[in-house]
Design an enzyme around this catalytic site. Structure first.
Site, short mmCIF file in Angstrom:
data_model
loop_
_atom_site.label_atom_id
_atom_site.label_comp_id
_atom_site.label_asym_id
_atom_site.label_seq_id
_atom_site.Cartn_x
_atom_site.Cartn_y
_atom_site.Cartn_z
N ASP A 153 0.87 -1.19 0.00
CA ASP A 153 0.00 0.00 0.00
C ASP A 153 0.90 1.23 0.00
OD1 ASP A 153 -2.31 1.60 0.12
OD2 ASP A 153 -2.33 1.60 2.30
N CYS A 203 -4.46 -1.24 -2.09
CA CYS A 203 -4.68 0.20 -2.23
C CYS A 203 -5.66 0.39 -3.38
CB CYS A 203 -3.36 0.91 -2.54
SG CYS A 203 -3.53 2.65 -2.97
N CYS A 207 -11.57 2.57 0.25
CA CYS A 207 -10.19 2.93 0.54
C CYS A 207 -9.77 2.05 1.70
CB CYS A 207 -10.05 4.40 0.91
SG CYS A 207 -8.39 4.86 1.49
#
Length: 276
Positions: free
Chosen positions: A8, A72, A186
């Site tokens: 990420d 991500c 997210c």
């Protein structure tokens, strides 16, 4: 034991890491954060398509995982195809949980909480058209919540205005009064799950992709049942991540590395460990 690299831009991928670690499969888990470039949502598509595949290729060369999880949403929507073209191992991306949200809603109105970049992507609109065409989707993008999640894991206070702004952006929007399911698009946002639920004007169902990703990883690798083993955590800005080490230590990480600058991205162990 199969090895998985969870990647990420920052600590948001820890919500996915937690789901994979708790999935009941014998996997060795490494984590890499490109925190020198945080937040990805403020970078251009071209920049991310150039950087993310190159960085992951070098980490795969050095750490030899059997699969990579791009934990991500921004990186997945922009660079996932490029990453898969670059790597010879399975790559699992993050998909906003619009499909399960559409299946769960009873009012026909879904909230979508993401970064501004993910909210405006054609990829997101395509998912809505494919899986929620007969639903109303209220979108809101927040970069402030990403920072809030990072601050929370550093043990620092964060501005509650970020929570209030997001709730107003969803529930205060046309049709927002009927939202009964909110898709968290997210990976940082599940780290704020208690705070989001408390800030909401009423109870709703909160959905994220963590468990679905964990199942996908286990299926792709045909992972055996067992307990996860924690490997190493690497950062492109190790100095800037020092205040985050405690969050990693509590998850079992004891080995840390600093990932060098492009184009080499050489990962060097931080000798002697780290102190928060």
């Amino acid at each position: 034991m199969k090895r998985v690299l969870v990647f990420d831009s920052g600590v948001g991928g820890l919500s996915v890491f937690d789901a994979v670690a708790a999935s009941g499969h014998a996997l060795e888990l490494d984590y890499a954060a490109d925190n020198a470039w945080l937040p990805y949502g403020l970078k251009s598509d071209a920049e991310l398509r150039a950087r993310v595949p190159a960085l992951l290729q070098r980490l795969v060369d050095q750490w030899a995982p059997d699969a990579v999880v791009v934990a991500c949403n921004t990186a997945s929507t922009i660079a996932l195809d490029a990453v898969r073209e670059r790597l010879a191992i399975p790559v699992v991306g993050v998909v906003p949980p619009i499909k399960p949200a559409a299946a769960l809603t009873r009012t026909g109105v879904i909230g979508l909480l993401a970064t501004p970049a993910t909210v405006r992507r054609a990829y997101t609109s395509d998912l809505i058209a494919q899986f929620a065409a007969d639903k109303r989707v209220v979108r809101f993008g927040s970069a402030a919540l990403v920072e809030a999640a990072e601050r929370k894991l550093r043990g620092e206070p964060f501005d509650p205005a970020a929570l209030a702004e997001a709730m107003e952006g969803l529930f205060g929007a046309p049709g927002g009064a009927e939202i009964d399911v909110i898709a968290l698009a997210c990976t940082h946002f599940p780290l704020l799950a208690p705070e989001l639920a408390q800030a909401a004007p009423r109870p709703v169902v909160w959905l994220d992709s963590g468990e679905a990703i964990a199942r996908r990883v286990a299926n792709v690798l045909i992972a055996a049942p067992g307990n996860a083993r924690i490997g190493r955590a690497g950062f492109t800005d190790a100095r800037g991540a020092r205040e985050l080490y405690l969050a990693f230590r509590t998850r079992g990480f004891a080995s840390f590395a600093e990932i060098g600058a492009a184009p080499g991205f050489e990962a060097a162990a931080i000798v002697g460990g780290v102190t928060p």
